[in-house]
Design a protein around this motif. Sequence first.
Motif, PDB file in Angstrom:
ATOM      1  N   ALA A   1     -12.183   8.943 -13.101  1.00 61.88           N
ATOM      2  CA  ALA A   1     -11.087   8.070 -13.305  1.00 61.88           C
ATOM      3  C   ALA A   1      -9.719   8.881 -13.234  1.00 61.88           C
ATOM      4  O   ALA A   1      -9.716  10.276 -13.681  1.00 61.88           O
ATOM      5  N   VAL A   2      -8.599   8.377 -12.935  1.00 61.93           N
ATOM      6  CA  VAL A   2      -7.497   8.794 -12.839  1.00 61.93           C
ATOM      7  C   VAL A   2      -6.505   8.302 -14.011  1.00 61.93           C
ATOM      8  O   VAL A   2      -6.469   7.373 -14.013  1.00 61.93           O
ATOM      9  N   ASP A   3      -6.030   9.095 -14.943  1.00 60.31           N
ATOM     10  CA  ASP A   3      -5.591   8.824 -15.906  1.00 60.31           C
ATOM     11  C   ASP A   3      -4.123   8.790 -15.883  1.00 60.31           C
ATOM     12  O   ASP A   3      -3.420   9.972 -15.451  1.00 60.31           O
ATOM     13  N   CYS A   4      -3.272   7.772 -15.642  1.00 58.75           N
ATOM     14  CA  CYS A   4      -1.899   7.796 -15.429  1.00 58.75           C
ATOM     15  C   CYS A   4      -0.855   7.805 -16.618  1.00 58.75           C
ATOM     16  O   CYS A   4       0.235   7.542 -16.524  1.00 58.75           O
ATOM     17  N   GLY A   5      -1.388   8.182 -17.709  1.00 60.96           N
ATOM     18  CA  GLY A   5      -0.521   8.595 -19.052  1.00 60.96           C
ATOM     19  C   GLY A   5       0.168   7.167 -19.540  1.00 60.96           C
ATOM     20  O   GLY A   5      -0.533   6.121 -19.692  1.00 60.96           O
ATOM     21  N   GLU A   6       1.132   7.349 -19.523  1.00 59.20           N
ATOM     22  CA  GLU A   6       2.231   6.067 -19.999  1.00 59.20           C
ATOM     23  C   GLU A   6       2.253   5.014 -18.576  1.00 59.20           C
ATOM     24  O   GLU A   6       2.984   4.108 -19.030  1.00 59.20           O
ATOM     25  N   GLY A   7       1.723   5.263 -17.943  1.00 58.74           N
ATOM     26  CA  GLY A   7       1.741   4.399 -16.757  1.00 58.74           C
ATOM     27  C   GLY A   7       2.618   4.992 -15.481  1.00 58.74           C
ATOM     28  O   GLY A   7       3.487   5.769 -15.756  1.00 58.74           O
ATOM     29  N   VAL A   8       2.312   4.613 -14.016  1.00 58.47           N
ATOM     30  CA  VAL A   8       3.161   4.875 -13.066  1.00 58.47           C
ATOM     31  C   VAL A   8       3.541   3.520 -12.440  1.00 58.47           C
ATOM     32  O   VAL A   8       2.656   2.625 -12.273  1.00 58.47           O
ATOM     33  N   VAL A   9       4.971   3.370 -12.283  1.00 58.57           N
ATOM     34  CA  VAL A   9       5.562   2.221 -12.014  1.00 58.57           C
ATOM     35  C   VAL A   9       5.249   2.184 -10.107  1.00 58.57           C
ATOM     36  O   VAL A   9       5.833   3.180  -9.712  1.00 58.57           O
ATOM     37  N   LEU A  10       4.767   1.313  -9.714  1.00 61.80           N
ATOM     38  CA  LEU A  10       4.736   1.209  -8.326  1.00 61.80           C
ATOM     39  C   LEU A  10       6.038   0.994  -7.629  1.00 61.80           C
ATOM     40  O   LEU A  10       6.757   0.050  -7.978  1.00 61.80           O
ATOM     41  N   SER A  11       6.101   1.683  -6.301  1.00 67.14           N
ATOM     42  CA  SER A  11       7.126   1.578  -5.556  1.00 67.14           C
ATOM     43  C   SER A  11       7.303  -0.043  -5.017  1.00 67.14           C
ATOM     44  O   SER A  11       6.114  -0.682  -4.732  1.00 67.14           O
ATOM     45  N   THR A  12       8.482  -0.652  -4.687  1.00 69.42           N
ATOM     46  CA  THR A  12       8.475  -1.764  -3.975  1.00 69.42           C
ATOM     47  C   THR A  12       9.007  -1.782  -2.382  1.00 69.42           C
ATOM     48  O   THR A  12       9.288  -2.663  -1.752  1.00 69.42           O
ATOM     49  N   ASP A  13       8.883  -0.228  -2.118  1.00 73.03           N
ATOM     50  CA  ASP A  13       9.256  -0.117  -0.782  1.00 73.03           C
ATOM     51  C   ASP A  13       8.039   0.163   0.024  1.00 73.03           C
ATOM     52  O   ASP A  13       7.346   1.269  -0.023  1.00 73.03           O
ATOM     53  N   ALA A  14       7.486  -0.538   0.941  1.00 76.13           N
ATOM     54  CA  ALA A  14       6.396  -0.221   1.823  1.00 76.13           C
ATOM     55  C   ALA A  14       6.418   0.946   3.002  1.00 76.13           C
ATOM     56  O   ALA A  14       5.364   1.485   2.962  1.00 76.13           O
ATOM     57  N   ASP A  15       7.689   1.178   3.165  1.00 71.66           N
ATOM     58  CA  ASP A  15       7.910   2.686   3.916  1.00 71.66           C
ATOM     59  C   ASP A  15       7.546   3.799   2.880  1.00 71.66           C
ATOM     60  O   ASP A  15       7.446   4.892   3.269  1.00 71.66           O
ATOM     61  N   TYR A  16       7.878   3.664   1.687  1.00 70.60           N
ATOM     62  CA  TYR A  16       7.760   4.876   0.609  1.00 70.60           C
ATOM     63  C   TYR A  16       6.832   4.305  -0.522  1.00 70.60           C
ATOM     64  O   TYR A  16       7.233   4.298  -1.792  1.00 70.60           O
ATOM     65  N   PRO A  17       5.616   4.199  -0.171  1.00 68.16           N
ATOM     66  CA  PRO A  17       4.572   3.701  -1.306  1.00 68.16           C
ATOM     67  C   PRO A  17       4.292   4.715  -2.337  1.00 68.16           C
ATOM     68  O   PRO A  17       4.603   6.061  -2.072  1.00 68.16           O
ATOM     69  N   THR A  18       4.094   4.301  -3.470  1.00 62.61           N
ATOM     70  CA  THR A  18       3.634   5.320  -4.517  1.00 62.61           C
ATOM     71  C   THR A  18       2.192   5.865  -4.374  1.00 62.61           C
ATOM     72  O   THR A  18       1.291   5.231  -3.986  1.00 62.61           O
ATOM     73  N   GLN A  19       1.929   7.111  -4.291  1.00 60.16           N
ATOM     74  CA  GLN A  19       0.843   7.713  -3.836  1.00 60.16           C
ATOM     75  C   GLN A  19      -0.051   8.549  -5.063  1.00 60.16           C
ATOM     76  O   GLN A  19       0.525   8.930  -5.897  1.00 60.16           O
ATOM     77  N   PHE A  20      -1.360   8.440  -4.921  1.00 59.14           N
ATOM     78  CA  PHE A  20      -2.290   8.826  -5.862  1.00 59.14           C
ATOM     79  C   PHE A  20      -3.254   9.458  -5.094  1.00 59.14           C
ATOM     80  O   PHE A  20      -3.630   9.331  -4.239  1.00 59.14           O
ATOM     81  N   ALA A  21      -3.601  10.669  -5.869  1.00 59.97           N
ATOM     82  CA  ALA A  21      -4.645  11.486  -5.199  1.00 59.97           C
ATOM     83  C   ALA A  21      -5.788  12.020  -6.301  1.00 59.97           C
ATOM     84  O   ALA A  21      -5.481  11.922  -7.316  1.00 59.97           O
ATOM     85  N   VAL A  22      -6.941  12.046  -5.639  1.00 62.97           N
ATOM     86  CA  VAL A  22      -8.031  12.410  -6.748  1.00 62.97           C
ATOM     87  C   VAL A  22      -9.018  13.321  -5.832  1.00 62.97           C
ATOM     88  O   VAL A  22      -9.394  13.066  -4.867  1.00 62.97           O
ATOM     89  N   ALA A  23      -9.467  14.393  -6.687  1.00 66.26           N
ATOM     90  CA  ALA A  23     -10.425  15.329  -6.104  1.00 66.26           C
ATOM     91  C   ALA A  23     -11.881  14.584  -6.328  1.00 66.26           C
ATOM     92  O   ALA A  23     -12.247  14.203  -7.159  1.00 66.26           O
ATOM     93  N   LEU A  24     -12.575  14.653  -5.006  1.00 65.94           N
ATOM     94  CA  LEU A  24     -14.028  14.161  -4.736  1.00 65.94           C
ATOM     95  C   LEU A  24     -14.822  14.938  -3.922  1.00 65.94           C
ATOM     96  O   LEU A  24     -14.223  15.443  -3.131  1.00 65.94           O
ATOM     97  N   PRO A  25     -16.152  14.965  -4.262  1.00 72.38           N
ATOM     98  CA  PRO A  25     -16.699  15.688  -3.126  1.00 72.38           C
ATOM     99  C   PRO A  25     -16.806  15.055  -1.887  1.00 72.38           C
ATOM    100  O   PRO A  25     -16.383  13.715  -1.775  1.00 72.38           O
ATOM    101  N   ARG A  26     -16.913  15.650  -0.706  1.00 73.94           N
ATOM    102  CA  ARG A  26     -16.521  14.769   0.617  1.00 73.94           C
ATOM    103  C   ARG A  26     -17.389  13.921   0.817  1.00 73.94           C
ATOM    104  O   ARG A  26     -17.040  12.945   1.614  1.00 73.94           O
ATOM    105  N   ARG A  27     -18.874  13.833   0.713  1.00 71.07           N
ATOM    106  CA  ARG A  27     -19.804  13.166   1.355  1.00 71.07           C
ATOM    107  C   ARG A  27     -19.810  11.812   0.471  1.00 71.07           C
ATOM    108  O   ARG A  27     -19.889  10.654   1.548  1.00 71.07           O
ATOM    109  N   PRO A  28     -19.779  11.481  -0.847  1.00 74.06           N
ATOM    110  CA  PRO A  28     -19.962  10.000  -0.928  1.00 74.06           C
ATOM    111  C   PRO A  28     -18.737   9.130  -0.646  1.00 74.06           C
ATOM    112  O   PRO A  28     -17.661   9.654  -0.708  1.00 74.06           O
TER     113      PRO A  28
END
Length: 194
Positions: free
Chosen positions: A159-186
């Motif tokens: 799970a990625v905990d976004c705390g109080e929440g992350v407001v998404l961008s309304t610009d398709a050229d500059y979207p809101t980005q999320f990253a999560v560390a995961l093992p490479r294979r699955p």
Amino acid sequence: MQPDQNDPSHCELYFKEGAHGDQFGGATIEYDANYALHPYYADGVACDKVGGVPMMTFSLPATQRYNAAAHAGIGCVPMTAATRSRTETNLPFMVAVGALRLQFYTTETDPVKVMGLRFIANGDEGVAGAAAVAMNYLEEGQSGEPRLTMAADAAKEVAVDCGEGVVLSTDADYPTQFAVALPRRPSTKASRSN
């Protein structure tokens, strides 16, 4: 340890006078090389020899905090470093875990807030919990890059905990980005929670 001015992916290791081994869990273990993990985990990191092979063990968190700077994987992806000898002080860090990066934007006129993300493994491979890297990957006949192995009882979701929440961008050229560390294979599928 200090960053190498010529190559930011490397660090220089400085030894204290009279130091002959590394302390892990109260035991001093002599190694033929130097090993490191970044980012540093305060708990649960150990290095021990298993069948003559040095193994770095740590826990890949099942809940990871959203970090705006981590949109490119910065600071969220564990990396390991191994040297070919004990006297070598240049630590070449290599990614031991993958980073899944997702980009979202909204066309809604009202703000859309993401409170968290959940990633579920497709199949039986674990994505969080006890992990190990055989630190002999620079030796002749080895792959030359770290390979992560998850424990048999590893969790099947992250799970990625976004705390109080992350407001998404309304610009398709500059979207809101999320990253999560995961093992490479699955392969994983994602769901979002509002």
